[in-house]
Design a protein around this motif. Structure first.
Motif, PDB file in Angstrom:
ATOM      1  N   TRP A  45      -3.630  11.530  -4.683  1.00 10.18           N
ATOM      2  CA  TRP A  45      -4.135  10.865  -3.528  1.00 10.18           C
ATOM      3  C   TRP A  45      -4.494  11.479  -2.431  1.00 10.18           C
ATOM      4  CZ3 TRP A  45      -1.778  11.589   1.402  1.00 10.18           C
ATOM      5  CH2 TRP A  45      -1.098  12.723   1.516  1.00 10.18           C
ATOM      6  N   ARG A  57      -1.079   8.390   2.554  1.00 11.05           N
ATOM      7  CA  ARG A  57      -0.193   7.966   1.319  1.00 11.05           C
ATOM      8  C   ARG A  57       0.391   6.793   1.409  1.00 11.05           C
ATOM      9  NH1 ARG A  57       1.001   9.720  -3.467  1.00 11.05           N
ATOM     10  NH2 ARG A  57       3.212   9.257  -4.025  1.00 11.05           N
ATOM     11  N   TYR A  60      -2.322   4.280   0.151  1.00 15.78           N
ATOM     12  CA  TYR A  60      -2.501   4.640  -1.232  1.00 15.78           C
ATOM     13  C   TYR A  60      -1.548   3.899  -2.135  1.00 15.78           C
ATOM     14  CZ  TYR A  60      -3.094   7.421  -5.524  1.00 15.78           C
ATOM     15  OH  TYR A  60      -3.266   7.789  -6.967  1.00 15.78           O
ATOM     16  N   LEU A  61      -0.420   3.979  -1.893  1.00 14.08           N
ATOM     17  CA  LEU A  61       0.640   3.485  -2.776  1.00 14.08           C
ATOM     18  C   LEU A  61       0.628   1.853  -2.706  1.00 14.08           C
ATOM     19  CD1 LEU A  61       3.675   5.673  -2.543  1.00 14.08           C
ATOM     20  CD2 LEU A  61       2.221   5.354  -4.470  1.00 14.08           C
ATOM     21  N   LEU A  64      -2.460   0.479  -4.426  1.00 16.45           N
ATOM     22  CA  LEU A  64      -2.315   0.616  -5.760  1.00 16.45           C
ATOM     23  C   LEU A  64      -1.259  -0.703  -6.243  1.00 16.45           C
ATOM     24  CD1 LEU A  64      -2.660   2.129  -8.455  1.00 16.45           C
ATOM     25  CD2 LEU A  64      -1.041   3.744  -7.922  1.00 16.45           C
ATOM     26  N   HIS A  65      -0.195  -0.447  -5.585  1.00 12.47           N
ATOM     27  CA  HIS A  65       0.686  -1.689  -5.895  1.00 12.47           C
ATOM     28  C   HIS A  65       0.108  -3.032  -6.077  1.00 12.47           C
ATOM     29  CE1 HIS A  65       3.920  -4.732  -5.092  1.00 12.47           C
ATOM     30  NE2 HIS A  65       4.457  -3.877  -6.176  1.00 12.47           N
TER      31      HIS A  65
ATOM     32  N   GLU B  72      10.143   8.002  -5.305  1.00 15.54           N
ATOM     33  CA  GLU B  72       9.341   7.349  -4.146  1.00 15.54           C
ATOM     34  C   GLU B  72       8.433   6.324  -4.864  1.00 15.54           C
ATOM     35  OE1 GLU B  72       5.802   9.851  -3.705  1.00 15.54           O
ATOM     36  OE2 GLU B  72       5.478   9.050  -1.682  1.00 15.54           O
ATOM     37  N   VAL B  73       7.838   6.695  -6.044  1.00 16.88           N
ATOM     38  CA  VAL B  73       7.075   5.776  -6.789  1.00 16.88           C
ATOM     39  C   VAL B  73       7.270   5.761  -8.379  1.00 16.88           C
ATOM     40  CG1 VAL B  73       5.056   7.374  -6.828  1.00 16.88           C
ATOM     41  CG2 VAL B  73       4.895   4.854  -7.271  1.00 16.88           C
ATOM     42  N   TYR B  75       5.717   4.721 -12.040  1.00 16.04           N
ATOM     43  CA  TYR B  75       4.660   3.965 -12.664  1.00 16.04           C
ATOM     44  C   TYR B  75       5.239   3.675 -14.038  1.00 16.04           C
ATOM     45  CZ  TYR B  75       1.517   6.472  -9.398  1.00 16.04           C
ATOM     46  OH  TYR B  75       1.036   6.697  -8.237  1.00 16.04           O
ATOM     47  N   THR B  95       8.102  -2.394  -3.825  1.00  9.33           N
ATOM     48  CA  THR B  95       6.951  -2.192  -3.979  1.00  9.33           C
ATOM     49  C   THR B  95       6.370  -0.858  -4.149  1.00  9.33           C
ATOM     50  OG1 THR B  95       6.840  -1.573  -1.500  1.00  9.33           O
ATOM     51  CG2 THR B  95       6.116  -3.775  -2.048  1.00  9.33           C
ATOM     52  N   ILE B  97       7.081   0.490  -7.202  1.00  6.35           N
ATOM     53  CA  ILE B  97       7.083   0.153  -8.760  1.00  6.35           C
ATOM     54  C   ILE B  97       5.403  -0.247  -8.962  1.00  6.35           C
ATOM     55  CG2 ILE B  97       7.693  -1.049 -10.762  1.00  6.35           C
ATOM     56  CD1 ILE B  97      10.321  -1.791  -9.426  1.00  6.35           C
ATOM     57  N   ILE B  98       4.795   0.703  -9.751  1.00  2.19           N
ATOM     58  CA  ILE B  98       3.478   0.138 -10.212  1.00  2.19           C
ATOM     59  C   ILE B  98       3.504  -0.326 -11.531  1.00  2.19           C
ATOM     60  CG2 ILE B  98       1.250   1.289 -10.285  1.00  2.19           C
ATOM     61  CD1 ILE B  98       2.192   1.227  -7.578  1.00  2.19           C
ATOM     62  N   PRO B  99       3.481  -1.592 -11.893  1.00  2.00           N
ATOM     63  CA  PRO B  99       3.403  -2.354 -12.943  1.00  2.00           C
ATOM     64  C   PRO B  99       2.310  -1.800 -13.807  1.00  2.00           C
ATOM     65  CG  PRO B  99       3.060  -4.068 -11.451  1.00  2.00           C
ATOM     66  CD  PRO B  99       3.282  -2.681 -10.762  1.00  2.00           C
ATOM     67  N   LEU B 113      -4.921   4.865 -13.349  1.00  2.00           N
ATOM     68  CA  LEU B 113      -4.068   4.465 -12.259  1.00  2.00           C
ATOM     69  C   LEU B 113      -3.027   5.520 -11.692  1.00  2.00           C
ATOM     70  CD1 LEU B 113      -3.326   1.033 -14.166  1.00  2.00           C
ATOM     71  CD2 LEU B 113      -4.377   1.362 -11.906  1.00  2.00           C
ATOM     72  N   GLU B 115      -1.063   9.486 -10.856  1.00  2.00           N
ATOM     73  CA  GLU B 115      -1.324  10.600 -10.291  1.00  2.00           C
ATOM     74  C   GLU B 115      -0.402  11.716 -10.922  1.00  2.00           C
ATOM     75  OE1 GLU B 115       0.296  10.641  -6.182  1.00  2.00           O
ATOM     76  OE2 GLU B 115       2.014   8.988  -6.889  1.00  2.00           O
TER      77      GLU B 115
END
Lengths: 285, 201
Positions: A45, A57, A60-61, A64-65, B72-73, B75, B95, B97-99, B113, B115
């Motif tokens: 990021w 950040r 960024y998220l 991306l989401h 935090e996130v 994927y 939000t 969650i990155i599907p 997509l 990191e």
């Protein structure tokens, strides 16, 4: 080599270009991205911020989401929609209905035998559908209600079978022309989609639906199956035993081409059908 | 991780799949989630807030939703479109969650997509599960954790758990992981081994 990330790309000179700011354009770009996996290092990021694609950040998220949600939703829609997928559900419902009707008929006949001691096995020689029609006026109480329902299911099944044939003629015209809509649709359902059917080799098409025979051949060396679902086609099951395997093989070879025309051109090709039919009938002559 | 009287909980908005809640927290059932089962069986296992997770085999997003309560996130990679619909519904409310609709065995489909992540969690029903983890190793930071839920019966129907597990461990060690422990998820899940390791190098 240019490194491509969802937020932009960095070329070999370290020059970076952010992805389109518009979400719609960014998703279109994303959909076409594919990375080679040798020694890929995922982007960070921090690099996206340094490139000016996003301020921090959190952004960024969030971006991306938003993009990944749209991309995934598009792909799901693409995978779950399509005329061949509805046809597939119709075929599976049809087969499911057959199973249910058979089970209920069998059970109802057993039940009826306890109500009518004079009931003999000779009734069982008649087709199941006729049997239900004969029994339902004679049966009493809840059994009669069940038999009426089975009859109604039978009517629904007949209607669905006609609709499957009609839909198959629309979705896979060439295959349907060659083996009939119902068999064509069943083959497609067994393959999983029209796309999967079009990718099958003719040898696979020939034995599609003969899974257990095929695997017992591979594992135990029993004779290989000559035909799977295509046996249901008239020219295969009426063929003399001596040439039945040959008919199945030749038919499958034409069917593989027909499926590809259906998948990639989507319209009837009368010249092809005529040549294919002549080829199959040539084996029978 | 948050425990109350031996029950594993996760902080977050309830009502994802009909899970029970207790004191404003969501109950994380070990029988429904292998992740929770592992936390119940291994007292040293932890999911620190702020972790970045790559989750292969996200399915309907049941476990993913709990992981996302801590991480935090997340994927979340899932190949099948039908469960992905459910996962999208979960990701709409969460939000972080990155599907990703892609094949976990072909990381090139989604590498752009991602990191670097701290934790690689894998729960996929494939015969080459260990190889899939190895292919996804580049996304893990050096020293990052691997949690592989080995579905033994997806690899072999009849051979004993240990034998299949040892083979998978061999593939993983060959592929650049140091394996710390292998444990069965019984009694919560049958025929599953949790393989814990770290990326070396």
């Amino acid at each position: 080599m240019t490194a491509r990330y969802w937020w932009g790309e960095i070329d070999e000179d370290g020059e970076c270009r952010p992805a389109p700011a518009d979400d719609g354009e960014a998703v279109i770009r994303l959909a076409s991205l594919e990375s080679p996996m040798d020694g890929t290092i995922p982007g960070t990021w921090e690099a996206a911020v340094a490139c000016g694609a996003v301020p921090d950040r959190g952004a960024y998220l969030a971006r991306l989401h938003a993009l990944s949600m749209r991309l995934a939703a598009d792909r799901v829609a693409g995978a779950l929609r399509g005329p061949d997928l509805e046809l597939l559900q119709m075929v599976r419902t049809l087969d499911e209905l057959d199973g249910v009707i058979n089970l209920l008929t069998e059970r109802a006949v057993e039940w009826y035998a306890t109500q009518d001691p004079k009931f003999t096995r000779k009734f069982r020689a008649m087709p199941a559908r006729r049997l239900v029609q004969v029994l339902s006026p004679r049966a009493r109480g809840p059994l009669r209600a069940v038999l009426v329902q089975v009859e109604a299911l039978g009517a629904a099944r007949a209607e669905l079978a006609r609709e499957v044939t009609r839909a198959a003629l629309r979705v896979m015209p060439n295959s349907s022309e060659l083996v009939g809509g119902l068999v064509a649709a069943r083959l497609m359902a067994a393959a999983g989609s029209l796309d999967a059917l079009a990718r099958l080799p003719a040898s696979g098409l020939q034995v599609l639906g003969a899974k257990s025979a095929l695997f017992s051949h591979i594992r135990a060396g029993t004779p290989p199956p000559k035909h799977g679902l295509i046996f249901q086609h008239r020219r295969v099951h009426t063929a003399p035993l001596a040439v039945r395997g040959r008919v199945a093989r030749v038919l499958a070879s034409r069917l593989a081409i027909a499926a590809r025309i259906d998948r990639y051109r989507g319209e009837l090709d009368p010249a092809f059908i005529e040549a294919a039919n002549a080829r199959v009938d040539g084996v029978l002559a | 991780m948050i425990w109350r009287d031996g029950t594993l909980l996760s902080p977050g908005e309830g009502g994802v799949y009909g899970e029970r809640t207790r004191g404003g927290y969501r109950v994380w059932d070990p029988r429904r989630s292998k992740f929770s089962a592992l936390a119940h069986l291994d007292p040293t296992f932890d999911l620190a807030p702020g972790t970045r997770v790559l989750y292969l085999g996200a399915a309907n997003g049941t476990t993913v939703s709990h992981v996302a309560d801590y991480a935090e996130v997340v994927y979340a990679v899932e190949f099948a479109p039908r469960p992905m619909q459910d996962l999208l519904a979960v990701a709409r409310r969460r939000t972080n969650i990155i599907p990703i609709l892609a094949d976990a065995g072909r990381p090139g489909q989604y590498a752009h997509l991602l990191e670097p992540v701290d934790l690689l969690f894998q729960d996929v029903a494939q015969p080459n599960q260990a190889a899939i983890a190895v292919r996804n190793r580049p996304f893990l930071v050096s020293g990052g954790r691997l949690v592989l839920m080995l579905k033994v019966r997806s690899i072999d129907q009849s051979r004993p758990l240990d034998e299949v597990g040892n083979e998978a461990v061999g593939v993983l060690e060959e592929g650049g992981f140091a394996i710390g422990s292998v444990r069965s998820l019984a009694p919560h899940h049958r025929d599953h081994l949790a393989i814990l390791g770290r990326r070396v190098g």
